[in-house]
Design a protein around this motif. Sequence first.
Motif, PDB file in Angstrom:
ATOM      1  N   ARG A   1       0.831  -1.210   0.000  1.00  0.00           N
ATOM      2  CA  ARG A   1       0.000   0.000   0.000  1.00  0.00           C
ATOM      3  C   ARG A   1       0.870   1.267   0.000  1.00  0.00           C
ATOM      4  O   ARG A   1       0.523   2.255  -0.642  1.00  0.00           O
ATOM      5  N   PHE A   2       1.947   1.250   0.738  1.00  0.00           N
ATOM      6  CA  PHE A   2       2.834   2.408   0.831  1.00  0.00           C
ATOM      7  C   PHE A   2       4.119   2.112   0.054  1.00  0.00           C
ATOM      8  O   PHE A   2       4.601   0.973   0.048  1.00  0.00           O
ATOM      9  N   PHE A   3       4.678   3.162  -0.525  1.00  0.00           N
ATOM     10  CA  PHE A   3       5.899   2.997  -1.298  1.00  0.00           C
ATOM     11  C   PHE A   3       6.838   4.162  -0.989  1.00  0.00           C
ATOM     12  O   PHE A   3       6.467   5.320  -1.133  1.00  0.00           O
ATOM     13  N   ILE A   4       8.042   3.815  -0.581  1.00  0.00           N
ATOM     14  CA  ILE A   4       9.048   4.819  -0.280  1.00  0.00           C
ATOM     15  C   ILE A   4       9.984   4.952  -1.472  1.00  0.00           C
ATOM     16  O   ILE A   4      10.336   3.962  -2.125  1.00  0.00           O
ATOM     17  N   SER A   5      10.355   6.166  -1.777  1.00  0.00           N
ATOM     18  CA  SER A   5      11.281   6.423  -2.881  1.00  0.00           C
ATOM     19  C   SER A   5      12.062   7.685  -2.550  1.00  0.00           C
ATOM     20  O   SER A   5      11.752   8.391  -1.583  1.00  0.00           O
ATOM     21  N   ARG A   6      13.065   7.957  -3.362  1.00  0.00           N
ATOM     22  CA  ARG A   6      13.847   9.161  -3.142  1.00  0.00           C
ATOM     23  C   ARG A   6      14.386   9.683  -4.460  1.00  0.00           C
ATOM     24  O   ARG A   6      14.602   8.931  -5.410  1.00  0.00           O
ATOM     25  N   ASP A   7      14.593  10.980  -4.494  1.00  0.00           N
ATOM     26  CA  ASP A   7      15.209  11.635  -5.634  1.00  0.00           C
ATOM     27  C   ASP A   7      16.394  12.416  -5.083  1.00  0.00           C
ATOM     28  O   ASP A   7      16.226  13.509  -4.521  1.00  0.00           O
ATOM     29  N   ASN A   8      17.562  11.852  -5.226  1.00  0.00           N
ATOM     30  CA  ASN A   8      18.745  12.484  -4.648  1.00  0.00           C
ATOM     31  C   ASN A   8      19.135  13.767  -5.378  1.00  0.00           C
ATOM     32  O   ASN A   8      19.867  14.591  -4.829  1.00  0.00           O
ATOM     33  N   ALA A   9      18.635  13.930  -6.580  1.00  0.00           N
ATOM     34  CA  ALA A   9      18.938  15.163  -7.317  1.00  0.00           C
ATOM     35  C   ALA A   9      18.290  16.377  -6.663  1.00  0.00           C
ATOM     36  O   ALA A   9      18.777  17.507  -6.821  1.00  0.00           O
TER      37      ALA A   9
END
Length: 128
Positions: A66-74
């Motif tokens: 249900r939950f999704f973690i992500s990242r944009d290091n830029a």
Amino acid sequence: VQLQASGGGLAQAGGSLRLSCSAPGRAFSRYGMGWFSQTPGKEREFVAAISGNGDTTYYTSSVKGRFFISRDNAVNTVYLQMNSLKIEDTAVYYCAADPDREVGSYVYMSTPGSYDYWGQGTQVTVSS
């Protein structure tokens, strides 16, 4: 490291929200990052974590799928996409940064004490 969390609010059960957490500094890509939730009278609880390069993610069982973690290091930002929200997801959500380790075991990254820096918290309220 000052973390700035945003994106909380009111949603209906079954709906979605996306939380964001930004942090200054060139070292962001080397920080393990986590999201935790807290309700009144309870300890802060692990929700999700992500490694510095984004390759490793962990979730507590109640949010898997249900939950999704992500990242944009830029742009020095980590996200928590919250789908199929349930009333029991209602809590204050905190992002946290671990500048000492980019990645660790599930036990390590799910432990609040592993993180040195915390955001101010953002309220998520899910209604029926």
